[in-house]
Design a protein around this motif. Sequence first.
Motif, PDB file in Angstrom:
ATOM      1  N   LEU A   1       0.839  -1.208   0.000  1.00  0.00           N
ATOM      2  CA  LEU A   1       0.000   0.000   0.000  1.00  0.00           C
ATOM      3  C   LEU A   1       0.869   1.252   0.000  1.00  0.00           C
ATOM      4  O   LEU A   1       0.578   2.230  -0.702  1.00  0.00           O
ATOM      5  N   GLY A   2       1.946   1.207   0.772  1.00  0.00           N
ATOM      6  CA  GLY A   2       2.861   2.342   0.814  1.00  0.00           C
ATOM      7  C   GLY A   2       3.537   2.604  -0.516  1.00  0.00           C
ATOM      8  O   GLY A   2       3.844   3.757  -0.851  1.00  0.00           O
ATOM      9  N   SER A   3       3.741   1.542  -1.298  1.00  0.00           N
ATOM     10  CA  SER A   3       4.334   1.711  -2.623  1.00  0.00           C
ATOM     11  C   SER A   3       3.407   2.502  -3.535  1.00  0.00           C
ATOM     12  O   SER A   3       3.853   3.341  -4.323  1.00  0.00           O
ATOM     13  N   VAL A   4       2.101   2.247  -3.418  1.00  0.00           N
ATOM     14  CA  VAL A   4       1.124   3.018  -4.193  1.00  0.00           C
ATOM     15  C   VAL A   4       1.159   4.478  -3.762  1.00  0.00           C
ATOM     16  O   VAL A   4       1.173   5.397  -4.596  1.00  0.00           O
TER      17      VAL A   4
ATOM     18  N   ALA B   1       2.758  10.075  -4.482  1.00  0.00           N
ATOM     19  CA  ALA B   1       3.463  11.185  -3.841  1.00  0.00           C
ATOM     20  C   ALA B   1       4.561  11.759  -4.719  1.00  0.00           C
ATOM     21  O   ALA B   1       4.893  12.946  -4.613  1.00  0.00           O
ATOM     22  N   LEU B   2       5.133  10.936  -5.584  1.00  0.00           N
ATOM     23  CA  LEU B   2       6.160  11.435  -6.503  1.00  0.00           C
ATOM     24  C   LEU B   2       5.604  12.548  -7.385  1.00  0.00           C
ATOM     25  O   LEU B   2       6.296  13.523  -7.674  1.00  0.00           O
ATOM     26  N   GLY B   3       4.344  12.394  -7.810  1.00  0.00           N
ATOM     27  CA  GLY B   3       3.721  13.444  -8.616  1.00  0.00           C
ATOM     28  C   GLY B   3       3.571  14.732  -7.846  1.00  0.00           C
ATOM     29  O   GLY B   3       3.853  15.824  -8.359  1.00  0.00           O
TER      30      GLY B   3
ATOM     31  N   PHE C   1       9.334   8.577  -1.511  1.00  0.00           N
ATOM     32  CA  PHE C   1       9.400   7.118  -1.452  1.00  0.00           C
ATOM     33  C   PHE C   1       9.341   6.629  -0.008  1.00  0.00           C
ATOM     34  O   PHE C   1       8.517   5.775   0.352  1.00  0.00           O
ATOM     35  N   ILE C   2      10.191   7.191   0.832  1.00  0.00           N
ATOM     36  CA  ILE C   2      10.241   6.769   2.238  1.00  0.00           C
ATOM     37  C   ILE C   2       8.937   7.113   2.949  1.00  0.00           C
ATOM     38  O   ILE C   2       8.378   6.311   3.710  1.00  0.00           O
TER      39      ILE C   2
END
Length: 293
Positions: free
Chosen positions: A13-16, A21-23, A243-244
């Motif tokens: 879920l955190g990867s999603v 969040a990168l955007g 990412f973190i």
Amino acid sequence: MGFISYLVNGISLGSVYAIIALGYTMVYGIAKMLNFAHGDVIMIGGFVVFTTVSGMGLPPMLGVLISVVVCTVLGMVIERIAYKPLRGASKLAVLITAIGVSYFLQNVALLIYGSNTKSFTSVVSIEPLSLADGAIIISGETMVTILACIVIMVVLTSFIKYSKSGQAMLAVSEDSGAAQLMGVNVNATIALTFAIGSALAAIAGVLLCSSYPALTPYTGAMPGIKAFVAAVFGGIGSIPGAFIGGILLGVIEILGKAYISSQLADAIVFAVLIIVLLVKPTGLLGKQIQEKV
């Protein structure tokens, strides 16, 4: 073994959240604005795949590719029509516009698809992985989501560090005026940033809906807010921070649901954010910026 399963699901879920969040962090770092319509681009990406795969019968990978293209174009159109005319306006005007774009996308989806929940067919066909004699089962969606996040992080970091366009992004984020004097096309760089962020939103939407197969016009609202929290958590404007922050947020949410309360999981996430910002206002990897007066 239950804790390990929860941890893996939290990382998934955190990867999603991290991809979304990168955007946020790229747009803020380069254009110095918060695109709160970003979460609804996730929803659009999910509906494009739903239409092309479930409605038109196209192969899942082709549907994902079409979704990425549509969201990329959508991001550039939103930037050109809604945000570019406000380049020199106050941050409040940009924020209100972003909220307006968000509601516009939600209502367009409502008009086309209605308010009923759509059952999303997963685009992942990988068999689950069984570990410890079946005590731990990792779904194909979980494996693909984590792998996709890692690949995106590596590719994006390399793109920013080594490509000419990536160097232009760094220059604009540092000082857009000076970058323009040095020959950098600021408008094109910002448009490219929106394009990349929206493409990532499409991928995140597909991965999210594959893991949680329910799709409505409001699907991207809460994940978008949580991804923004993740970006702030890690340090808004920092790609490693996004990412973190995303990974930690996903783990905290899943563990909170498992060991404390599923109803209080969102409150726990936001409470942790408040605590982090009280201790380190710039986020985990954010840098303190000094302004000369």
